[in-house]
Design a protein around this motif. Structure first.
Motif, PDB file in Angstrom:
ATOM      1  N   GLY A 265       0.802  -1.214   0.000  1.00 18.39           N
ATOM      2  CA  GLY A 265       0.000   0.000   0.000  1.00 18.39           C
ATOM      3  C   GLY A 265       0.835   1.264   0.000  1.00 18.39           C
ATOM      4  N   ASN A 266       2.130   1.098  -0.191  1.00 18.42           N
ATOM      5  CA  ASN A 266       3.024   2.254  -0.130  1.00 18.42           C
ATOM      6  C   ASN A 266       3.957   2.298  -1.337  1.00 18.42           C
ATOM      7  OD1 ASN A 266       3.927   4.572   1.066  1.00 18.42           O
ATOM      8  ND2 ASN A 266       5.233   3.565   2.557  1.00 18.42           N
TER       9      ASN A 266
ATOM     10  N   ASP B 265      -6.570  -1.590  -6.646  1.00 22.37           N
ATOM     11  CA  ASP B 265      -7.204  -2.816  -6.165  1.00 22.37           C
ATOM     12  C   ASP B 265      -6.186  -3.937  -6.271  1.00 22.37           C
ATOM     13  OD1 ASP B 265      -7.568  -4.336  -8.754  1.00 22.37           O
ATOM     14  OD2 ASP B 265      -8.830  -2.608  -9.223  1.00 22.37           O
ATOM     15  N   VAL B 266      -6.313  -4.911  -5.397  1.00 25.56           N
ATOM     16  CA  VAL B 266      -5.350  -5.999  -5.301  1.00 25.56           C
ATOM     17  C   VAL B 266      -6.100  -7.321  -5.355  1.00 25.56           C
ATOM     18  CG1 VAL B 266      -3.520  -7.045  -3.909  1.00 25.56           C
ATOM     19  CG2 VAL B 266      -3.844  -4.565  -3.868  1.00 25.56           C
TER      20      VAL B 266
ATOM     21  N   ASN C 153      -3.634  -3.289  -9.536  1.00 31.55           N
ATOM     22  CA  ASN C 153      -4.033  -2.349 -10.572  1.00 31.55           C
ATOM     23  C   ASN C 153      -4.068  -0.967  -9.943  1.00 31.55           C
ATOM     24  OD1 ASN C 153      -4.553  -4.281 -12.678  1.00 31.55           O
ATOM     25  ND2 ASN C 153      -6.406  -4.851 -11.590  1.00 31.55           N
ATOM     26  N   ARG C 154      -3.355  -0.015 -10.547  1.00 30.14           N
ATOM     27  CA  ARG C 154      -3.313   1.327  -9.968  1.00 30.14           C
ATOM     28  C   ARG C 154      -3.547   2.383 -11.053  1.00 30.14           C
ATOM     29  NH1 ARG C 154       1.648   1.589  -8.163  1.00 30.14           N
ATOM     30  NH2 ARG C 154       2.487   2.813  -9.866  1.00 30.14           N
ATOM     31  N   LYS C 155      -4.509   3.271 -10.788  1.00 27.85           N
ATOM     32  CA  LYS C 155      -4.743   4.421 -11.665  1.00 27.85           C
ATOM     33  C   LYS C 155      -4.384   5.677 -10.890  1.00 27.85           C
ATOM     34  CE  LYS C 155      -9.016   5.666 -12.836  1.00 27.85           C
ATOM     35  NZ  LYS C 155     -10.282   5.699 -13.605  1.00 27.85           N
TER      36      LYS C 155
ATOM     37  N   GLN D 103      -0.279  -2.099 -14.028  1.00 27.92           N
ATOM     38  CA  GLN D 103      -0.565  -3.436 -13.524  1.00 27.92           C
ATOM     39  C   GLN D 103       0.758  -4.026 -13.046  1.00 27.92           C
ATOM     40  OE1 GLN D 103      -2.667  -5.635 -16.695  1.00 27.92           O
ATOM     41  NE2 GLN D 103      -4.400  -5.617 -15.309  1.00 27.92           N
ATOM     42  N   ALA D 104       0.835  -4.322 -11.764  1.00 30.00           N
ATOM     43  CA  ALA D 104       2.068  -4.852 -11.188  1.00 30.00           C
ATOM     44  C   ALA D 104       1.809  -6.216 -10.563  1.00 30.00           C
ATOM     45  CB  ALA D 104       2.620  -3.896 -10.139  1.00 30.00           C
ATOM     46  N   LEU D 105       2.793  -7.081 -10.673  1.00 21.75           N
ATOM     47  CA  LEU D 105       2.724  -8.413 -10.070  1.00 21.75           C
ATOM     48  C   LEU D 105       3.814  -8.524  -9.015  1.00 21.75           C
ATOM     49  CD1 LEU D 105       2.243 -10.375 -13.379  1.00 21.75           C
ATOM     50  CD2 LEU D 105       0.576 -10.298 -11.512  1.00 21.75           C
TER      51      LEU D 105
END
Length: 238
Positions: free
Chosen positions: A78-79, A179-180, A205-207, A220-222
């Motif tokens: 979250g950071n 969202d995760v 997913n981050r906007k 989009q990060a994994l």
């Protein structure tokens, strides 16, 4: 000068907390910290604010500042804005490998995230985030061409993504929606993260929105499911 002072104080406090404090133990007051470290009250407040954002401390109105509970000693998903700073504070060595940057017509659902009209293009940036040379995050980031014209990989090899956004394009990121979800890695993703195919992962997913309420980034990060925790604070409203 103020920026460097509070960053130094923040690192000193973080080390002090890890070495000398237990979870939920109360920290000295702002006034006591001013005396202890011989800095101004504004410097103390800046340092405490950042430590709170990173999840190392929490505040209770009218009671003071306390060391956060340590459930899992892993980076906080979250950071992600301060991922590199978070790693440095923990005494680790972060790095980024920019794999590719291509200008393309994004899929419709990605274009929708960025408020792109039909035919408008976006850069696709693929990169790998590492800590102490161990891969932790594999990501695809989409950046609107109309906001970031003439973006080149050399820019990103010389500065952070958010640094390039701010310095070259004067884009200030002020808000992100995330969202995760739990997923399993395909062979290509697993190869980059050096794990086995179908290994458990967290997909983020981050906007990101700028100060004019315009989307400037969709990522989009994994992340390896065994390497991260998603940490939050919740307050009961009486």
């Amino acid at each position: 000068m103020v920026n460097s002072l509070y960053k130094k104080l923040m690192r000193n406090l973080a080390q002090h907390i890890r070495d000398d404090y237990q979870p939920n133990q109360q920290l000295p007051s702002e006034r006591e910290l001013v005396e202890m470290f011989k800095v101004s009250r504004s410097t103390v407040r800046l340092a405490l604010n950042e430590l709170e954002e990173r999840g190392l401390i929490y505040r209770l109105h009218g009671k003071g500042t306390f060391v956060a509970p340590v459930f899992i000693n892993q980076p906080d998903l979250g950071n992600m804005y301060s991922f590199s700073n978070q790693m440095i504070t923990e005494g680790k060595r972060p790095s980024t490998k920019n794999i590719s940057l291509k200008l393309k017509n994004p899929e419709d659902w990605i274009a929708m995230q960025l408020n792109l009209e039909k035919g408008e293009r976006a850069y696709e940036l693929i990169r790998l985030r590492l800590v102490d040379d161990e891969p932790l995050l594999y990501s695809r980031t989409y950046l609107p061409e109309k906001i970031f014209p003439d973006l080149v990989l050399a820019d990103l090899n010389e500065d952070t993504l958010y640094g390039v956004m701010k310095k070259k394009y004067h884009q200030i990121s002020v808000l992100a929606f995330e969202d995760v979800q739990a997923v399993n890695l395909d062979a290509h993703e697993a190869e980059h993260l050096k794990v086995t195919e179908n290994a458990a992962s967290l997909k983020i997913n981050r906007k990101t929105i700028n100060d004019k309420n315009i989307p400037v980034e969709f990522t989009q990060a994994l992340a390896g499911g065994d390497k991260f925790v998603y940490r939050s604070k919740q307050y009961n409203q009486f």
